[in-house]
Design an enzyme around this catalytic site. Structure first.
Site, mmCIF file in Angstrom:
data_model
loop_
_atom_site.group_PDB
_atom_site.id
_atom_site.type_symbol
_atom_site.label_atom_id
_atom_site.label_comp_id
_atom_site.label_asym_id
_atom_site.label_seq_id
_atom_site.Cartn_x
_atom_site.Cartn_y
_atom_site.Cartn_z
ATOM 1 N N HIS A 203 46.268 71.556 4.898
ATOM 2 C CA HIS A 203 47.708 71.768 4.712
ATOM 3 C C HIS A 203 48.448 70.466 4.408
ATOM 4 O O HIS A 203 49.558 70.497 3.886
ATOM 5 C CB HIS A 203 48.323 72.380 5.978
ATOM 6 C CG HIS A 203 48.375 73.880 5.987
ATOM 7 N ND1 HIS A 203 48.800 74.628 4.906
ATOM 8 C CD2 HIS A 203 48.091 74.775 6.971
ATOM 9 C CE1 HIS A 203 48.752 75.920 5.236
ATOM 10 N NE2 HIS A 203 48.328 76.042 6.467
ATOM 11 N N GLY B 41 46.802 80.442 15.738
ATOM 12 C CA GLY B 41 45.590 79.627 15.794
ATOM 13 C C GLY B 41 45.878 78.149 15.947
ATOM 14 O O GLY B 41 45.372 77.492 16.855
ATOM 15 N N ALA B 42 46.708 77.628 15.051
ATOM 16 C CA ALA B 42 47.021 76.204 15.064
ATOM 17 C C ALA B 42 48.167 75.943 14.107
ATOM 18 O O ALA B 42 48.542 76.825 13.332
ATOM 19 C CB ALA B 42 45.808 75.377 14.642
ATOM 20 N N MET B 43 48.709 74.729 14.176
ATOM 21 C CA MET B 43 49.883 74.417 13.366
ATOM 22 C C MET B 43 49.776 73.029 12.751
ATOM 23 O O MET B 43 49.466 72.068 13.439
ATOM 24 C CB MET B 43 51.140 74.541 14.257
ATOM 25 C CG MET B 43 52.433 74.284 13.527
ATOM 26 S SD MET B 43 52.674 75.487 12.186
ATOM 27 C CE MET B 43 53.545 74.466 11.010
ATOM 28 N N GLU B 44 50.093 72.975 11.455
ATOM 29 C CA GLU B 44 49.830 71.781 10.648
ATOM 30 C C GLU B 44 50.934 70.732 10.666
ATOM 31 O O GLU B 44 51.031 69.947 9.714
ATOM 32 C CB GLU B 44 49.589 72.230 9.196
ATOM 33 C CG GLU B 44 50.834 72.762 8.449
ATOM 34 C CD GLU B 44 51.006 74.270 8.470
ATOM 35 O OE1 GLU B 44 50.499 74.916 9.400
ATOM 36 O OE2 GLU B 44 51.675 74.796 7.561
ATOM 37 N N GLU C 226 49.639 79.233 2.319
ATOM 38 C CA GLU C 226 48.599 79.853 3.154
ATOM 39 C C GLU C 226 47.425 80.401 2.343
ATOM 40 O O GLU C 226 46.274 80.186 2.692
ATOM 41 C CB GLU C 226 49.200 80.919 4.065
ATOM 42 C CG GLU C 226 50.189 80.373 5.107
ATOM 43 C CD GLU C 226 49.613 79.267 5.993
ATOM 44 O OE1 GLU C 226 48.376 79.081 6.001
ATOM 45 O OE2 GLU C 226 50.403 78.574 6.663
ATOM 46 N N GLU D 285 44.015 73.296 8.908
ATOM 47 C CA GLU D 285 45.247 72.545 9.212
ATOM 48 C C GLU D 285 45.237 71.200 8.500
ATOM 49 O O GLU D 285 46.268 70.745 8.006
ATOM 50 C CB GLU D 285 45.422 72.351 10.722
ATOM 51 C CG GLU D 285 45.381 73.638 11.551
ATOM 52 C CD GLU D 285 46.254 74.761 11.033
ATOM 53 O OE1 GLU D 285 47.303 74.497 10.418
ATOM 54 O OE2 GLU D 285 45.876 75.945 11.214
#
Ligand code: TRP
Ligand code: ZN
Length: 870
Positions: free
Chosen positions: A302, A262-265, A321, A299
């Site tokens: 995080h 989905g996405a990365m922090e 998570e 994100e």
């Protein structure tokens, strides 16, 4: 050589650490040169060798303290330096590697997405860039210099602050970034490309101005506003609810089309699947809008739960998570509808996480054994992990929970922590004993609560007998008793709430602490035989078994004060109807819906204004995959037949009401707020039944033509296909013609095609793999077409001739070498063969065996196939 597992119990502190790293990237899609200078510290004085992780690049050179160094051993995944001659406790390494991002289809490490170059390092992608101590408990300060062609790559981004830049004479330019916060390698990021940028600012509560920058493909600025608004909303919410403020002067988000998840922090530089950034009314549905908001929030959150406090090792993944999912769920519930969020999260958990627990991949939220870490970014670690945090919140209450958060962050800021560190902080800050509760971290499987009741009208005493049992899972035979918070309420037969009293004393909490295998809870006085509402708001991730009568369920569904309880009662009613009818189907008897269910639904529809959101969700018939989870052995054909019977029967019995309310709830202008979404959802759920009546074709075609937004367009298109209406082909062609240039929008069309009820759907799907909008290397396209077919179209994937299985295995053989992470996600439906009849099991196993025998089987697939066939 077979891949080797790592065990949680074997964790050891690293012998060496890296405090500073200077990275230089000379970017080129065909050959990028990376120079990594690291300052290495020896932590264990006894250590004589240093093993660095690294693979999938060309190793050019290594220097130690500026001198050539050759005393090393290299294998497929590491470089081990012999340091027996080296007594210094601090030294410098310089490693040069060559990468080819244009040919990196794994989408891990440095790769090309469209015309841009970007990185994905979580979990273990950094080691595809250079040799590194690639583990989350090694925290270093990063300085990154990026050198690239200025015309092709006008924007060069990395973590932290831009500190220097310059021009070179050959049309190249360079920029240097420095991140003041030490971080593990998995949070490193780099992006280079040409973008449109949406800029804004956020003033933190302590009065610092943060620059916000959102990078999208050229021409996509008209789809960027919602993501930016979501970011600001998230920043504000985290200050208000968690008292957490952003820490850098700049926050960047880049949207890319090729992305595995989905996405990365990444610290200060989030990289997103464009699916979770881009939205405008023409291209995005209401659900897409809410997903964008949720993922942007996730994100962002995080930054504290993940980045400032990170994980000691990957077994602790749920530390960041589970907690961050809990936080994003609370964000969505505080800023939108708590009922809708809770209901949708529970639907998802029951359908997907319960299925994972019943599969060969069953694992505790903190796994004990891992071969490929990418395989453990699961609904268990994420969603069940969030439920475990939510139970702590339930047991402590908001105030003590926030005290626990404060302590957790104060104690662990700037370090790599464990799940135990979190629970311990919660325990000490609150004074609540979580000794037994900790078992949720080490036990897999879905606990079953069997409850029965007893009412004594003479003594006005009501008893609830509660038994808990967790069935064995594939990873763990023996189970222990858990601490389960069981929220309850009592109603009388007329739907009046009754107080919860024990010997005359009103209880302070409506949460019962179930801790024993068997336990009885006694209430008195209780003046009338009660209808108990059990597991209110899903206070624990368990299955509930209570011998409800339909009449009791209908009472709860109509009158319970809590929307979740009303919805959950309806779920049990539907489940009963489905079970009974499946039995009738299997015995060749006529199917029928109970009159009391129809009447209750009629009542709901007529009174929809009392709670339009919950009514809509009650009327939304559970998907086939949700119904499938009611059974140990799944009958895909039977479920399709019975569900479709229920749909048509409800539609045709209540069609007058549906039509009246459908006409009554039309909206003119498209607005994206809670009320408008609620109204549109209700309108579309009415249509979802009307599609199956005589006037279905007329209404659906009109709905499509008049739609001024993607929510309505897609609702109509999906119904035309599901109900196999005459307008279907025309609408499909119209949509295709309008959107074929846009992969993200075409994903919706691919998914609708993949879940067609038509006999020849596999043939259609196979043809669509050659559609110009399809791209085998784009995970979004694969998920939309192949993923939807295999995981949502139960009937077709499980075709008794095995054609669905062969189709998937052929694809997985290709994907095994191009993108193993996605291959291992798509293989899931196949490894769950134990849930099907013998004939299907045999065919599914045959497919897995064919896969197991391919050359160079990836660790990702190996781990899952091995578990399944064992
Ligand atoms: N940490 C990311 C998240 O929760 C997950 C993620 C993004 C990821 N990309 C990945 C995990 C690639 C493994 C591999 O939002
Ligand atoms: Zn996350």
């Amino acid at each position: 050589m077979l891949p080797k597992a790592k065990y949680r119990k074997d964790y050891k502190k690293p012998d060496f650490t890296i405090s500073d790293i200077f990275l230089e990237f000379r970017l080129d899609p065909e050959q990028t040169k990376v120079t990594a200078k690291t300052l290495v510290h020896k932590l264990n004085p006894e250590a004589t060798s240093l093993r660095l992780d690294g693979h999938s690049f060309q190793f050019a050179s290594i220097k130690l303290n500026d001198a050539d160094f050759s005393n090393y051993q290299q294998d497929n995944e590491s470089l081990t330096l012999d340091l027996s001659e080296m007594s210094a406790e601090k030294f410098e390494l310089e490693i040069v590697t060559l990468l080819s991002p244009a040919h990196n289809t794994s989408l891990q490490g440095l790769y090309q997405s469209g015309d841009a170059l970007c990185t994905q390092c979580e979990a273990e992608g950094f080691r595809q860039i250079t040799y590194m101590l690639d583990r989350p408990d090694v925290l270093a300060r990063y300085t990154t210099r990026i050198i690239a062609d200025k015309t092709k790559y006008p924007f060069l981004l990395s973590n932290g602050n831009r500190i220097r830049q310059g021009e070179l004479d050959n049309g190249y330019h360079w920029i240097e970034w420095q991140d003041p916060f030490p971080k593990p390698s998995y949070l490193f990021a780099l992006v280079a490309g040409d973008f449109d940028v949406l800029r804004d600012t956020f003033m933190t509560k302590s009065g610092r101005e943060v620059a916000l920058e959102l990078y999208v493909d050229k021409g996509n600025l008209d789809r960027a506003d919602w993501a930016m608004a979501s970011l600001k909303k998230s920043m504000k919410w985290d200050e208000e609810r968690f008292d957490l403020e952003y820490d850098l002067d700049i926050y960047m988000i880049v949207a890319v089309d090729f992305f595995n998840m989905g996405a990365m922090e990444n610290k200060g530089l989030n990289i997103f699947n464009s699916k979770f950034v881009l939205a405008n009314p023409q291209t995005a549905t209401d659900n897409d809008y809410l997903d964008v908001e949720r993922v942007i929030a996730h994100e962002y959150f995080h930054n504290w739960t993940g980045n400032r406090v990170t994980c000691r090792d990957w077994f602790q993944l749920s530390l960041k998570e589970g907690l961050t999912v809990f936080r994003d769920q609370e964000f969505s519930s505080d800023t939108g509808s708590r009922n809708v969020n809770r209901i949708n999260n529970v639907k998802f958990l029951r359908a997907v996480q319960f299925a994972e627990d019943a599969s060969p991949m069953a694992h505790p939220i903190r796994p004990e054994k891992v071969i490929e870490m990418n395989n453990f970014y699961t609904v268990t670690v994420y969603e069940k992990g969030a439920e475990v945090i939510r139970m702590i919140h339930t047991l402590l209450g908001e105030e003590k929970f926030q005290a626990g958060m404060k302590l957790y962050i104060a104690e662990n800021d700037g370090t790599a922590a464990t799940c135990e560190d979190f629970v311990s902080a919660m325990e000490r800050a609150s004074g609540v004993d979580l000794t037994q509760f900790r078992r949720w971290y080490s036990q897999s499987g879905t606990p079953e609560l069997t409850v029965s009741d007893e009412y004594d009208a003479n003594t006005l005493t009501y008893r609830l007998h509660v038994a808990q049992m967790t069935p064995s899972t594939m990873d763990q035979m023996d189970k222990v008793n858990l601490h389960i918070p069981l929220r309850i309420a009592l109603y009388d037969a007329a739907g009046e709430r009754q107080p919860l009293k024990v010997r005359g004393e009103e209880l302070a909490s409506d949460v019962l602490n179930v801790t024993q295998y068997e336990q009885t809870f006694e209430f008195s006085p209780v003046y009338k035989q009660p209808v108990p509402a059990l597991l209110c708001e899903f206070s624990a991730p368990v299955k509930l078994d209570f011998p409800y009568t339909n009449a009791q369920l209908i009472t709860l569904m109509k009158f319970a004060e809590n929307g979740f309880v009303r919805w959950d009662a309806a779920q049990m009613l539907f489940a009963n109807e489905l079970r009974q009818n499946l039995q009738r189907y299997q015995q060749n008897q006529e199917l029928q819906l109970s009159a009391e269910l129809i009447q209750a639904l009629q009542y709901l529809v007529e009174n929809y204004q009392q709670d339009i959101e919950v009514t809509t969700l009650i009327l939304t018939l559970p998907k086939e995959t949700e119904f499938a989870e009611l059974f140990k052995t799944i009958d895909p054909v039977g479920i399709r037949v019975v569900r479709s019977f229920m749909q048509k029967t409800i539609a045709n019995t209540l069609k007058d009401a549906f039509l009246r309310l459908y006409n009554h709830t039309q909206t003119e202008t498209y607005q994206i707020d809670q009320q408008s979404i609620a109204l549109r959802s209700f309108n579309n759920v009415c249509l979802s039944y009307l599609a199956f009546t005589d006037f279905g074709n007329t209404l659906v075609a009109k709905h499509y033509t008049h739609a001024n937004n993607m929510t309505d367009t897609l609702a109509a298109l999906a119904l035309a296909v599901q109900a196999q209406l005459p307008c279907r082909d025309e609408l499909l062609a119209d949509f295709e013609h309008k959107w074929q240039h846009d992969g993200l929008v075409m994903d919706k069309w691919f998914a609708i095609q993949a879940t067609r009820p038509d006999e020849n759907v596999l043939e259609i799907v196979t043809h669509l793999m050659d559609h110009p909008s399809f791209n085998f290397n784009n995970p979004n396209r694969l998920r939309a077409l192949v993923g939807s077919f295999c995981s949502q179209n139960l009937n077709a994937f499980h075709m008794i001739d095995g054609s669905g299985y062969r189709f998937l295995v052929d694809i997985l053989i290709r994907l095994n070498s191009s993108n193993p992470q996605i291959a291992a996600r798509l293989v899931e439906p196949l490894i769950r063969f134990a849930r099907y009849d013998n004939q299907r099991q045999t065919l599914m196993k045959r497919g897995l065996e064919r896969l197991r025998d391919v050359e160079n089987l990836s660790k990702d697939l190996f781990e899952k196939i091995e578990k399944a066939l064992q």
